[in-house]
Design a protein around this motif. Structure first.
Motif, PDB file in Angstrom:
ATOM      1  N   ASN A   1      -3.806  -6.670  -0.166  1.00  0.00           N
ATOM      2  CA  ASN A   1      -4.260  -5.224  -0.352  1.00  0.00           C
ATOM      3  C   ASN A   1      -5.616  -5.012  -0.755  1.00  0.00           C
ATOM      4  O   ASN A   1      -6.492  -4.440  -0.227  1.00  0.00           O
ATOM      5  CB  ASN A   1      -3.228  -4.331  -0.756  1.00  0.00           C
ATOM      6  CG  ASN A   1      -1.960  -4.063  -0.134  1.00  0.00           C
ATOM      7  OD1 ASN A   1      -2.081  -3.965   1.328  1.00  0.00           O
ATOM      8  ND2 ASN A   1      -0.866  -3.586  -0.657  1.00  0.00           N
TER       9      ASN A   1
ATOM     10  N   ALA B   1      -8.927  -3.547   0.956  1.00  0.00           N
ATOM     11  CA  ALA B   1      -9.395  -2.594   0.757  1.00  0.00           C
ATOM     12  C   ALA B   1     -11.109  -2.818   0.328  1.00  0.00           C
ATOM     13  O   ALA B   1     -11.817  -1.752   0.175  1.00  0.00           O
ATOM     14  CB  ALA B   1      -8.853  -1.929  -0.753  1.00  0.00           C
TER      15      ALA B   1
ATOM     16  N   ASP C   1      -9.499  -4.429  -8.116  1.00  0.00           N
ATOM     17  CA  ASP C   1     -10.318  -4.474  -6.906  1.00  0.00           C
ATOM     18  C   ASP C   1     -11.423  -3.537  -7.126  1.00  0.00           C
ATOM     19  O   ASP C   1     -11.326  -2.414  -7.668  1.00  0.00           O
ATOM     20  CB  ASP C   1      -9.653  -4.511  -5.492  1.00  0.00           C
ATOM     21  CG  ASP C   1      -9.072  -3.127  -5.266  1.00  0.00           C
ATOM     22  OD1 ASP C   1      -9.858  -2.172  -5.208  1.00  0.00           O
ATOM     23  OD2 ASP C   1      -7.787  -3.160  -4.993  1.00  0.00           O
TER      24      ASP C   1
ATOM     25  N   GLY D   1     -10.459   2.215  -3.111  1.00  0.00           N
ATOM     26  CA  GLY D   1      -9.761   3.273  -4.058  1.00  0.00           C
ATOM     27  C   GLY D   1      -8.334   3.643  -3.114  1.00  0.00           C
ATOM     28  O   GLY D   1      -8.582   3.615  -1.837  1.00  0.00           O
TER      29      GLY D   1
ATOM     30  N   LEU E   1      -2.169   9.503   0.623  1.00  0.00           N
ATOM     31  CA  LEU E   1      -0.933   8.768   0.341  1.00  0.00           C
ATOM     32  C   LEU E   1      -0.326   9.300  -1.064  1.00  0.00           C
ATOM     33  O   LEU E   1       1.013   9.577  -1.067  1.00  0.00           O
ATOM     34  CB  LEU E   1      -1.344   7.412   0.291  1.00  0.00           C
ATOM     35  CG  LEU E   1      -1.329   6.460   1.304  1.00  0.00           C
ATOM     36  CD1 LEU E   1      -1.757   5.170   0.857  1.00  0.00           C
ATOM     37  CD2 LEU E   1      -0.067   6.456   2.133  1.00  0.00           C
TER      38      LEU E   1
ATOM     39  N   LEU F   1       2.726   6.411  -2.047  1.00  0.00           N
ATOM     40  CA  LEU F   1       2.298   4.884  -1.869  1.00  0.00           C
ATOM     41  C   LEU F   1       3.302   4.135  -1.933  1.00  0.00           C
ATOM     42  O   LEU F   1       3.150   2.988  -1.263  1.00  0.00           O
ATOM     43  CB  LEU F   1       1.277   4.739  -3.405  1.00  0.00           C
ATOM     44  CG  LEU F   1       0.676   3.555  -3.176  1.00  0.00           C
ATOM     45  CD1 LEU F   1      -0.591   3.630  -2.016  1.00  0.00           C
ATOM     46  CD2 LEU F   1      -0.246   3.512  -4.727  1.00  0.00           C
TER      47      LEU F   1
ATOM     48  N   ALA G   1       4.441   4.284   4.306  1.00  0.00           N
ATOM     49  CA  ALA G   1       3.486   4.877   3.804  1.00  0.00           C
ATOM     50  C   ALA G   1       2.235   4.025   3.890  1.00  0.00           C
ATOM     51  O   ALA G   1       2.240   2.909   3.144  1.00  0.00           O
ATOM     52  CB  ALA G   1       3.534   5.337   2.436  1.00  0.00           C
ATOM     53  N   SER G   2       1.251   4.041   4.991  1.00  0.00           N
ATOM     54  CA  SER G   2       0.297   3.237   5.192  1.00  0.00           C
ATOM     55  C   SER G   2      -1.116   3.945   5.881  1.00  0.00           C
ATOM     56  O   SER G   2      -0.495   4.971   6.514  1.00  0.00           O
ATOM     57  CB  SER G   2       0.722   2.240   6.297  1.00  0.00           C
ATOM     58  OG  SER G   2      -0.120   1.174   6.530  1.00  0.00           O
ATOM     59  N   THR G   3      -2.099   3.451   5.451  1.00  0.00           N
ATOM     60  CA  THR G   3      -3.162   4.131   6.317  1.00  0.00           C
ATOM     61  C   THR G   3      -4.011   2.980   7.289  1.00  0.00           C
ATOM     62  O   THR G   3      -4.737   3.300   7.777  1.00  0.00           O
ATOM     63  CB  THR G   3      -4.323   4.290   5.221  1.00  0.00           C
ATOM     64  OG1 THR G   3      -4.666   3.192   4.500  1.00  0.00           O
ATOM     65  CG2 THR G   3      -3.915   5.421   4.240  1.00  0.00           C
ATOM     66  N   LYS G   4      -3.126   2.105   7.401  1.00  0.00           N
ATOM     67  CA  LYS G   4      -3.531   1.018   8.263  1.00  0.00           C
ATOM     68  C   LYS G   4      -2.980   1.012   9.602  1.00  0.00           C
ATOM     69  O   LYS G   4      -2.032   1.244   9.693  1.00  0.00           O
ATOM     70  CB  LYS G   4      -3.386  -0.200   7.734  1.00  0.00           C
ATOM     71  CG  LYS G   4      -4.114  -0.753   6.391  1.00  0.00           C
ATOM     72  CD  LYS G   4      -3.606  -1.911   5.800  1.00  0.00           C
ATOM     73  CE  LYS G   4      -3.920  -2.015   4.112  1.00  0.00           C
ATOM     74  NZ  LYS G   4      -3.096  -2.893   3.412  1.00  0.00           N
TER      75      LYS G   4
ATOM     76  N   MET H   1       2.569  -1.764   8.295  1.00  0.00           N
ATOM     77  CA  MET H   1       3.810  -1.223   8.290  1.00  0.00           C
ATOM     78  C   MET H   1       4.164  -0.464   7.034  1.00  0.00           C
ATOM     79  O   MET H   1       5.063   0.480   6.996  1.00  0.00           O
ATOM     80  CB  MET H   1       4.930  -2.548   8.088  1.00  0.00           C
ATOM     81  CG  MET H   1       4.799  -3.302   9.299  1.00  0.00           C
ATOM     82  SD  MET H   1       6.066  -2.813  10.605  1.00  0.00           S
ATOM     83  CE  MET H   1       7.858  -2.911   9.819  1.00  0.00           C
ATOM     84  N   GLY H   2       3.435  -0.437   6.169  1.00  0.00           N
ATOM     85  CA  GLY H   2       3.755   0.460   4.873  1.00  0.00           C
ATOM     86  C   GLY H   2       4.832  -0.139   3.990  1.00  0.00           C
ATOM     87  O   GLY H   2       5.341   0.623   3.434  1.00  0.00           O
TER      88      GLY H   2
ATOM     89  N   GLY I   1       4.799  -3.210   2.318  1.00  0.00           N
ATOM     90  CA  GLY I   1       4.454  -4.212   1.247  1.00  0.00           C
ATOM     91  C   GLY I   1       4.836  -3.740  -0.284  1.00  0.00           C
ATOM     92  O   GLY I   1       5.404  -4.084  -0.833  1.00  0.00           O
ATOM     93  N   LEU I   2       4.192  -2.459  -0.535  1.00  0.00           N
ATOM     94  CA  LEU I   2       4.254  -1.836  -1.981  1.00  0.00           C
ATOM     95  C   LEU I   2       5.805  -1.336  -2.155  1.00  0.00           C
ATOM     96  O   LEU I   2       6.228  -1.403  -3.336  1.00  0.00           O
ATOM     97  CB  LEU I   2       3.412  -0.628  -2.261  1.00  0.00           C
ATOM     98  CG  LEU I   2       1.830  -1.008  -2.033  1.00  0.00           C
ATOM     99  CD1 LEU I   2       0.953   0.277  -2.341  1.00  0.00           C
ATOM    100  CD2 LEU I   2       1.811  -1.985  -3.207  1.00  0.00           C
TER     101      LEU I   2
HETATM  102  P1  ADP Z   1       0.630  -1.733   4.426  1.00  0.00           P
HETATM  103  O1  ADP Z   1      -0.309  -2.731   3.617  1.00  0.00           O
HETATM  104  O2  ADP Z   1       1.352  -2.536   5.441  1.00  0.00           O
HETATM  105  O3  ADP Z   1      -0.066  -0.503   4.683  1.00  0.00           O
HETATM  106  P2  ADP Z   1       1.482  -1.425   1.629  1.00  0.00           P
HETATM  107  O4  ADP Z   1       2.892  -0.776   1.200  1.00  0.00           O
HETATM  108  O5  ADP Z   1       1.267  -2.643   1.151  1.00  0.00           O
HETATM  109  O6  ADP Z   1       1.716  -1.495   3.251  1.00  0.00           O
HETATM  110  O7  ADP Z   1       0.359  -0.419   1.092  1.00  0.00           O
HETATM  111  C1  ADP Z   1       0.278   1.040   1.680  1.00  0.00           C
HETATM  112  C2  ADP Z   1      -0.942   1.846   1.777  1.00  0.00           C
HETATM  113  O8  ADP Z   1      -1.426   1.503  -0.086  1.00  0.00           O
HETATM  114  C3  ADP Z   1      -1.936   0.884   2.345  1.00  0.00           C
HETATM  115  O9  ADP Z   1      -2.064   1.371   3.798  1.00  0.00           O
HETATM  116  C4  ADP Z   1      -3.347   1.193   1.848  1.00  0.00           C
HETATM  117  O10 ADP Z   1      -3.572   2.429   2.118  1.00  0.00           O
HETATM  118  C5  ADP Z   1      -2.860   1.704   0.261  1.00  0.00           C
HETATM  119  N1  ADP Z   1      -3.320   0.569  -0.643  1.00  0.00           N
HETATM  120  C6  ADP Z   1      -2.544  -0.436  -1.070  1.00  0.00           C
HETATM  121  N2  ADP Z   1      -3.153  -1.162  -1.850  1.00  0.00           N
HETATM  122  C7  ADP Z   1      -4.433  -0.662  -1.894  1.00  0.00           C
HETATM  123  C8  ADP Z   1      -5.544  -1.086  -2.751  1.00  0.00           C
HETATM  124  N3  ADP Z   1      -5.809  -2.146  -3.459  1.00  0.00           N
HETATM  125  N4  ADP Z   1      -6.586  -0.226  -2.567  1.00  0.00           N
HETATM  126  C9  ADP Z   1      -6.773   1.084  -1.739  1.00  0.00           C
HETATM  127  N5  ADP Z   1      -5.615   1.500  -1.170  1.00  0.00           N
HETATM  128  C10 ADP Z   1      -4.627   0.447  -0.971  1.00  0.00           C
END
Ligand code: ADP
Length: 510
Positions: A409, A413, A440, A444, A449, A453, A458-461, A465-466, A468-469
């Motif tokens: 991530n 980012a 990192d 930011g 989100l 988060l 919850a994803s901005t990509k 898939m959202g 991971g976290l």
């Molecule tokens: P994904 O990577 O599939 O979107 P994650 O659950 O890993 O799912 O992350 C969710 C969202 O959190 C990401 O889409 C991103 O917007 C935000 N995010 C995670 N880590 C970071 C980071 N280090 N810097 C900025 N945004 C982050």
């Protein structure tokens, strides 16, 4: 057999003193059903201090109206029975002028004169109120206990201090497969498998001797043994009751079989999800991975072809270079091997397996995978592990998964950032916890989100898939740790994880 007393007060010189000393309400009644004499206790029961004050027509007038015909009839017939005949005691309700009432057991004894004729009847009233109240309280308590025993959803077992079962609820019957009759009076240890069975008497004895509570009021997960010999996990809560000098122990039991199954199912679901997410993480890494492994392979090929050329030339002259080429080939192939091995472990399904591991080792191993392809993207990586961070009790692959997730991530980012600094710091925060911070210098966290988060999806990509976290949080919390996020004061983001340090017990388990 009751004695028939010859009735002539003069001939019974002690009658007065007998009547004064009797603890019960005793009266002597003549043929006209009027009291001739009354014990002191009787006078006080009737609420008067002397015989002269007895209510008119006593004792008949003191009997409740509804009971009076039966009482009078019994009295009259007492004059007709043959001396020495027993008369069946009966119950009557007495009502006194001061408003009190009393349920009494009435005993009649005909008193015959020397000619054998019954001149009077001795009547005694025994107060049954207290007895009946106790009896009805006992009956009530018993029926409440009975209904509790038949209806409570948990199994309930009561034992005495010898471990003998005195109550066994309906649910306990179902749970253990024994009927109440089979188990009452038996030692409760038959409901446990060995080695607890052999040890149980000792547990009670020790408690009685030392009063040290190891299970009472605490509750434990233990193992039960059914009649058919099969065993099952159960939650046991024990209470203690003292009745007089006797001590009883009540056990409430919940069968944990289903709960354990659900827990196991949940855990396997979670493991499946984590596994799927690792697979997808590796999937997205495929091209970087190929590159990462290709690099050492290319280097090996180069070194080996140089070595081959040296063999064709003057080997003696190039001996040192030849050795170096071979040495480099060895280290490059080891590097490729390490990546493949880590990767294989990472994508293996694997049961959750917590062990005592060096946190430094876990983090360093994870970095190998997390950094795949990072160099090409211009990421500067640094790692700082404080020397006092010790060991943690963790599942290695799962914690690596969290690290890889956070690192990937972070690298993503920083895709558009001018400076691309990825830093991992491991520090000891107190005696019990270590912290891993992944910082990192990226974009930011997207304001949108916010607190979602760590929620799933919850994803901005565009292709994210959202998950991971949310998986990271599940893993860390299952390890008794925490995960949080904060803005990096130097721009970008810092994720902080805390993990418990391995305790002495866990070290001993190893
Ligand atoms: P994904 O990577 O599939 O979107 P994650 O659950 O890993 O799912 O992350 C969710 C969202 O959190 C990401 O889409 C991103 O917007 C935000 N995010 C995670 N880590 C970071 C980071 N280090 N810097 C900025 N945004 C982050």
């Amino acid at each position: 057999m009751r004695e028939t007393i010859a009735f002539d007060t003069k001939q019974i010189p002690y009658l007065e003193s007998i009547l004064s000393g009797l603890p019960n309400c005793v009266m002597i009644v003549g043929r006209d059903l009027q009291a001739i004499n009354c014990s002191f206790a009787g006078l006080s029961v009737l609420g008067v201090s002397s015989f002269a004050e007895l209510p008119q027509g006593a004792p008949g007038t003191c009997v409740a109206e509804g009971h009076r015909p039966f009482f009078n009839e019994a009295m009259l017939s007492a004059f007709d029975v043959r001396p020495n005949m027993d008369i069946e005691p009966f119950e009557v309700k007495l009502e006194f002028p001061d408003g009190r009432s009393m349920l009494a057991l009435c005993n009649l004894a005909p008193l015959a004169n020397p000619q054998g004729n019954v001149d009077a009847v001795m009547i005694s009233f025994q107060d049954l109120t207290a007895l009946r109240t106790t009896e009805s309280k006992l009956d009530r308590a018993n029926s409440i206990l009975k209904s509790i025993l038949t209806t409570i959803p948990d199994a309930m077992i009561v034992i005495d201090e010898d471990g003998l079962v005195s109550s066994f609820s309906a649910t306990a019957e179902k749970m253990f497969g024994y009927d109440q009759e089979e188990i009452i009076g038996k030692n409760v240890k038959v409901l446990m498998p060995e080695p607890y069975r052999a040890a149980h008497d000792g547990y009670i004895e020790r408690y009685i001797e030392t009063n040290e509570k190891r299970i009472i009021g605490i509750g434990r997960t233990v193992v039960g043994c059914r009649k058919d010999g099969t065993t099952f996990p159960l939650q046991l809560e024990v209470g203690e009751a003292k009745i007089g000098d006797e001590r009883y122990f009540t056990g409430f039991i919940i069968d944990l079989t289903e709960k354990k199954q659900t827990e196991a199912e949940l855990q396997s679901l979670q493991a499946d999800l984590a596994h799927a997410s690792r697979l997808s993480a590796v999937g997205t890494l495929a091209s970087a991975l190929a590159h990462e492994i290709n690099q050492p392979l290319t280097a090996i090929a180069n070194y080996l072809s140089a070595a081959r050329d040296m063999v064709d030339g003057d080997l003696a002259e190039n001996r040192e270079l030849f050795r170096e080429a071979l040495q480099e080939s060895v280290s490059e192939s080891l590097r490729a091997g390490t990546i493949v091995r880590r990767l294989r472990e990472f994508v293996s399904r694997g049961e959750i397996n917590r062990r005592v591991l060096s946190i430094a080792q876990v983090v360093e191993d994870a970095s190998v995978l997390g950094l795949i392809g990072a160099q090409e993207k211009g990421v500067q990586f640094s790692i700082d592990i404080a020397p006092d961070t010790n060991h943690v009790f963790v599942d290695r692959v799962q914690i690596q998964q969290v690290m890889v997730n956070l690192m990937r991530n972070a690298i993503e980012a920083m895709a558009d950032s001018v400076t691309k600094n990825l830093h991992i710091g491991v520090t000891s925060i107190d005696d019990d916890r270590v912290e891993i911070a992944v910082s990192d210098s990226g974009s930011g966290i997207d304001q949108e989100l916010g607190h979602r988060l760590f929620d799933p999806f919850a994803s901005t990509k565009g292709d994210g898939m959202g998950l991971g976290l949310s998986i990271c949080r599940t893993i860390i919390e299952a390890h008794g740790g925490t995960i949080g996020v904060e803005p990096n004061p130097e721009g970008g983001t810092i994720f902080r994880i805390t993990l418990e340090k391995a305790g002495q017990e866990q070290d001993d388990e190893q």
